[in-house]
Every structure is written in structure tokens, then in C-alpha cells.
Scaffold this motif. Structure first.
Motif, PDB file in Angstrom:
ATOM      1  N   TRP B 147     -49.771 -62.390  71.877  1.00  0.00           N
ATOM      2  CA  TRP B 147     -49.038 -62.110  70.653  1.00  0.00           C
ATOM      3  C   TRP B 147     -49.768 -61.073  69.814  1.00  0.00           C
ATOM      4  O   TRP B 147     -49.184 -60.103  69.339  1.00  0.00           O
ATOM      5  CB  TRP B 147     -48.819 -63.398  69.852  1.00  0.00           C
ATOM      6  N   LYS B 148     -51.082 -61.279  69.643  1.00  0.00           N
ATOM      7  CA  LYS B 148     -51.852 -60.341  68.817  1.00  0.00           C
ATOM      8  C   LYS B 148     -51.821 -58.952  69.431  1.00  0.00           C
ATOM      9  O   LYS B 148     -51.608 -57.952  68.742  1.00  0.00           O
ATOM     10  CB  LYS B 148     -53.289 -60.825  68.683  1.00  0.00           C
ATOM     11  N   LEU B 150     -49.640 -57.633  71.598  1.00  0.00           N
ATOM     12  CA  LEU B 150     -48.303 -57.039  71.585  1.00  0.00           C
ATOM     13  C   LEU B 150     -47.963 -56.553  70.186  1.00  0.00           C
ATOM     14  O   LEU B 150     -47.498 -55.425  70.005  1.00  0.00           O
ATOM     15  CB  LEU B 150     -47.289 -58.078  72.063  1.00  0.00           C
ATOM     16  N   PHE B 151     -48.242 -57.385  69.192  1.00  0.00           N
ATOM     17  CA  PHE B 151     -47.846 -57.042  67.828  1.00  0.00           C
ATOM     18  C   PHE B 151     -48.653 -55.870  67.303  1.00  0.00           C
ATOM     19  O   PHE B 151     -48.103 -54.888  66.817  1.00  0.00           O
ATOM     20  CB  PHE B 151     -48.010 -58.268  66.924  1.00  0.00           C
TER      21      PHE B 151
END
Lengths: 118, 475
Positions: B147-148, B150-151
Motif C-alpha cells: 500500500w505504501k 503503490l500510494f
């Protein structure tokens, strides 16, 4: 509080855009784009919910679109298709991972995603 | 050829994704490897020939394409070993290999593209495909890392796009604007300085997420830590090169405008901060995979310093980047084996490695000397040239600080590696430790030997290619 900050962001973008006297920039689009960018950033920084982060990202993405109107940039057709496809897939993937995080930790709060550190 | 390559690679990636058959998987992966090698040879023969309008294999692209092809073979093979020795679920394997093929394809295309927006498209594609690789183990930690990554990367790549839009403003024309690097380069003196400055800031900040530099290095660290080691090896070598290529191409254009000194200031600040941040974390970090990830941040900082210093620094920066790719991928392959024995990445759990895997520990030891740039490592040569360039550019204080920080890095890296090799671990049960075949260490040994060989005796072909790659920069 947020209303005050976002209002000041918009006023700030107006002032900023007025200092730039470039005939190639369409000012009204430029102001909209800048305020959308800063608003999106502010959303991402200040909110805790993951889905709100994605919304902040979408606001930034809209700002980028308006910015491309402001600068009157036209890419070749193939390039545009590629860009469109990329943004589409990235938003799709963000959505998929939001769901996966929701499955794993129920409440979608970024505070729970802080186990990776040194 | 590049058209055939792209279509073929996408086809292979899709068939990997939709098939679950093991034999078919590995034959498709080998087919991809052959395709990759063919492309590399073809592009090398057809140097500087525009293909499909948007791709030009120039010297810089070729250097990194060859590096990628050399690294991708062992990476695919180590992935095979990874699945053979660990969990092998057909669905996960198919997603893993499909994503890895897509990542390698996107990287190759991004190196070769001659249009800044095409580079952007393929860089975005690397983010998407690597997120599938990071998520591979499917637990809470990996989803956090994914998540980190990708974001942060998506936001950074959006910043790059804003930079590209500002670049179109810098051209100061109405209508359709050509963002081809060559055209931009020829127009460099007429570009509007104000918009070019803004554009560089945005593009640089965006690409730092790929190039592991301050300010956006954080996501990359988690990614390298959480992805399986063969994927981590790719992230910390060829993906970093991608970020560098993105920055370098714009830097080339800027080097012919009046804002070059200002740009060099930015690179210096980012470089010094990267080395500083890497030192601080390496003194503290207890996870040896993260430690090597931070070591990449340090080396990228040095490369930016070399680029900013100019003169011999340009040559040294590119040489250092090539050598760094081979060293770091070898170290990550080796860490995969260490993890297989101890099932942990903490320094406290690992120890007495010499007893369980003598060959592997020899490689760790050799890798320690190579990665800290001690002679006979090839990185010693390039690092020495970077320091010479800094000295010639009159950055004495900066040089002193960097040398001090590097000493601290060598100390902390040495402490960790010697502890892993020689000191007995506490509470480690070695009853079911499987012996690791020597053949699995061969590729690391070849890479490290290659780095040493290049340092002692740099091939003329490589020297010429690097000189062609930097010929557009001011002397």
C-alpha cells in the motif's frame, strides 16, 4: 477548520497565479488546477481513513487534468492512450488494495498500517 | 524489433497469468529470457536508430539494458529456486512471474524511450507490476508495504507528470509540442528558465521514489524489504537505474541552459541528505535486508554528488551505478539464502552462518568488501573518481562530511555482517537446516567477480559507451 484551510488554499492559488504573467497560461484553469492539487495534498496529509487518501489522490489527478488544459498541452494520440490506460489501472489497483486492507484489518485506518519501521 | 518484443512480452505475461501449469510457466519464462537477450543484442547492433517513432537505443539506454539483461537471468533462476524451496502455490506463482515479466519489459522500454511521456507511461507500469511482486506473501506486513509503495509511487509519478506539463510551458509555443528528448535538447537554450526550474523540481522529486533518494526513498525501502529476495534484487538494481535514467535525461537538457548551477545545488542537497539519512538508519536498523536497502540510498546519494560535481564525476556516476546494480543484486540473492536458513531477517536471529553455508558466507564477506568500496572492488575506483570530482569542484567541507559518514556506514555494515557470519545465534534450532547447494551461489560469485574485474580492467567498450552517454554534458 478544513473549510478555512481550503478557502485559503484557493485564495493563495489566485494570488500565486496572478504573479505569473505568462501569456501561454490560461489563468482560470491554472487557479483551479493549483487549488485542486493543494487540496488533494491537504486531504492526504490530514485524514486518517484510507479511502479518503484515495479520494485525495483522485482530486490531485483531476487537478492534473485541469492543469493540462491550463498549459494547452496536447500529446500525440498514442501517448494519450497510454497515459489514460495507466491512470485507469492505477486507480483500479488502489481500489483493489483498499478492499484487501479492509478484509484484513476491518477498520480502514492508516494508523494500523505502521508496523514497518526501523 | 521493439514492437515484436513488447507484443511478445505482453503475450507471455498474459499467458503466465492465465495458466497454472508449472512446466508451461518455466518454459514461458525461459522464452521471455531468450526474447530479452535477443532484444538486447538487436538494439546493441542498431545503436541510435529510431524505432517505432518513440524508441531510440542510445548509449545510456544500451548500458542499462545490457545490465538489466545480465541481471534478469539470475533473478528469474533465483525465483525458480525460491518457489522450489518454499511454498509453491500455482496461482501465486503465475501472478509472480507475470508481474516480473511485465516489470522487466516496462524497464527495458523505459530505458529506450526517447519521449518523456513514453518514459512516464512505462515508469507508471513498473509501479503497478512491482506492487504485485511486493504483495506476493499476502500477509499484513506485505499489504502494508504494498500500500505504501503503490500510494507513494503513484503520487510521485503524478508529480513527474506535472513536471512534464510545466516542461511544455517552458517550450513557449502554442499547439502541439514535441517532447522528444532530442528536440528538447536542441531547443534547450530557448527554453523558459522559470518553467524549466519548476519542471525539474517536480520531475526530480517524482523520480526519487524510483531512484531511492531523499525525499521519496521511504516507500522503496519497505518494498525491497517485503518483496521476495529475487524481486528485491530487481528493485534495488534495475529499478533504481530507471529513476536515474529519468533524472539524467532531463539533466542533460538543463545542462545547456543558464540554470545548471542551481540544478547542481539541488542534486548536491539531495545527495548529501541521502547519504546522511542512510547513515543514520544503518546505525540503527536491525533487519539486514533493510540495511542493504539503505545502502542503496547511500550509493545513490554518492552518484548524485558525482553528477553535481561534474568533470570526471559524470563518468564515475554512471560507472558507479552499473557496479552498484551488480553488487546489490548479488547481495539480495544471497540474503534470500540467509532467510531460508534462519526464517528471519533480524540480525539477532541470524548467526554462525559459516557453519551452515560456507560458500554463502564467503560471498557475504566478499560482498561486504565490494559494497563498502574497499579495494579491489570496482566501486572503489568509481567512488574514488567521485571524490576526485568533488575535490576539483572545491566542495572540501562536503567531502569531509561524506567521508565521515561513509566511515560510519562501513563500521555498521561490518558489524552486522561479521556478526551474522561468525557469532553464534541465541536460541536457534539447527536440527532441520537444509544444506544449500553451491551452485545456487554461483551467480552471486560471478557478479561480484565481474565488479572486481571491471574495477581492475574496465573494458574499452564500456568506457566508450559511457563517454558517448555523457558527451552532451558540459566538459
Amino acid at each position: 477548520m478544513s473549510v478555512v484551510i481550503i478557502t485559503s488554499i484557493i485564495i493563495g492559488s489566485f494570488l500565486l497565479a496572478n504573479t505569473i504573467g505568462d501569456p501561454h497560461v490560461r489563468k482560470i484553469f491554472f487557479v483551479t488546477a493549483l487549488s485542486a492539487l493543494f487540496t488533494g495534498m491537504y486531504f492526504i496529509i490530514s485524514r486518517k481513513k484510507i479511502i479518503t487518501h484515495v479520494m485525495g489522490f483522485l482530486i490531485i489527478e483531476n487537478g492534473v487534468f485541469v492543469l493540462s488544459l491550463a498549459v494547452g498541452a496536447e500529446m500525440p494520440f498514442l501517448v494519450n492512450i497510454g497515459i489514460l490506460l495507466d491512470i485507469f489501472v492505477s486507480v483500479l489497483l488502489l481500489g483493489v488494495f483498499v478492499n484487501k486492507i479492509g478484509d484484513m484489518i476491518g477498520e480502514q485506518d492508516v494508523d494500523q498500517l505502521s508496523s514497518l519501521k526501523d | 524489433m521493439i514492437g515484436i518484443y513488447l507484443i511478445g512480452a505482453v503475450f507471455i505475461s498474459l499467458s503466465l497469468f492465465f495458466n497454472r501449469n508449472k512446466k508451461l510457466h518455466y518454459s514461458l519464462v525461459s522464452l521471455y529470457f531468450v526474447l530479452q537477450c535477443t532484444l538486447t543484442i538487436y538494439e546493441y547492433v542498431h545503436l541510435n536508430e529510431v524505432q517505432l517513432e518513440y524508441f531510440t537505443p542510445d548509449a545510456l539506454g544500451i548500458i542499462f539494458l545490457v545490465t538489466l539483461s545480465l541481471i534478469c537471468g539470475p533473478a528469474l533462476w533465483h525465483s525458480y529456486v525460491y518457489f522450489e524451496t518454499g511454498k509453491d502455490i500455482p496461482r501465486e506463482r503465475s501472478i509472480y512471474f507475470a508481474a516480473m515479466v511485465l516489470l522487466l519489459t516496462a524497464l527495458s522500454a523505459a530505458y529506450l524511450s526517447n519521449h518523456i511521456a513514453i518514459t512516464w507511461i512505462f515508469v507508471e507500469l513498473t509501479t503497478l507490476s512491482s506492487s504485485a511482486l511486493i504483495y506476493h506473501r499476502r500477509n499484513l506486513h506485505t499489504i502494508e508495504g504494498t500500500w505504501k509503495y503503490l500510494f507513494v509511487c503513484t503520487i510521485s509519478i503524478t508529480l513527474v507528470f506535472i513536471g512534464i506539463l510545466f516542461l511544455t510551458l517552458a517550450i513557449q509555443q502554442d499547439g502541439i509540442k514535441d517532447l522528444n528528448y532530442k528536440v528538447l535538447f536542441s531547443q534547450a537554450p530557448t527554453l523558459n528558465v522559470f518553467w524549466l526550474k519548476l519542471s525539474f523540481l517536480f520531475v526530480f522529486t517524482g523520480f526519487t521514489s524510483k531512484a531511492s533518494l531523499v525525499p521519496m526513498y521511504t516507500a522503496g525501502i519497505d518494498a525491497k524489504d517485503k518483496a521476495p529476495s529475487p524481486a528485491g534484487a530487481l528493485f534495488s538494481s534495475v529499478l533504481i537505474n530507471m529513476g536515474f535514467v529519468g533524472i539524467f535525461r532531463l539533466y542533460e537538457i538543463i545542462s545547456h541552459t543558464s540554470i545548471l548551477p542551481w540544478t547542481n545545488q539541488i542534486l548536491l542537497i539531495s545527495g548529501v541528505l541521502s547519504v546522511f539519512v542512510a547513515t543514520v538508519y544503518m546505525l540503527k536498523v536491525k533487519n539486514f535486508k533493510r540495511m542493504f536497502a539503505y545502502s542503496s540510498v547511500e550509493h545513490m546519494g554518492l552518484i548524485m554528488l558525482g553528477l553535481a560535481a561534474g568533470g570526471i564525476g559524470y563518468y564515475a556516476a554512471i560507472l558507479h551505478l552499473i557496479l552498484h546494480s551488480f553488487t546489490k543484486s548479488a547481495m539480495f540473492f544471497q540474503i534470500g539464502q540467509v532467510y531460508r536458513i534462519y526464517k528471519s531477517k533480524s540480525v539477532y536471529d541470524a548467526g554462525d552462518y559459516f557453519r551452515y553455508n560456507p560458500t554463502g558466507s564467503m560471498i557475504l564477506l566478499l560482498g561486504f568488501f565490494v559494497v563498502t568500496a574497499m579495494p579491489p572492488s570496482g566501486m572503489f575506483v568509481s567512488e574514488f573518481l567521485i571524490f576526485t570530482a568533488l575535490f576539483e569542484a572545491n566542495h572540501f567541507w562536503l567531502l569531509a562530511i561524506i567521508l565521515l559518514l561513509l566511515t560510519l556506514i562501513i563500521w555498521s555494515l561490518g558489524k552486522t555482517i561479521f556478526r551474522m557470519i561468525f557469532i553464534k545465534p541465541i536460541g536457534f534450532n539447527d536440527t532441520d537446516v537444509k544444506k544449500i547447494p553451491v551452485i545456487e551461489s554461483l551467480s552471486q560469485l560471478v557478479f561480484l567477480g565481474f565488479v572486481i574485474y571491471i574495477g581492475v580492467n574496465t573494458p574499452t567498450v564500456l568506457i566508450n559507451l559511457i563517454h558517448v552517454a555523457i558527451q552532451n554534458l558540459p566538459k
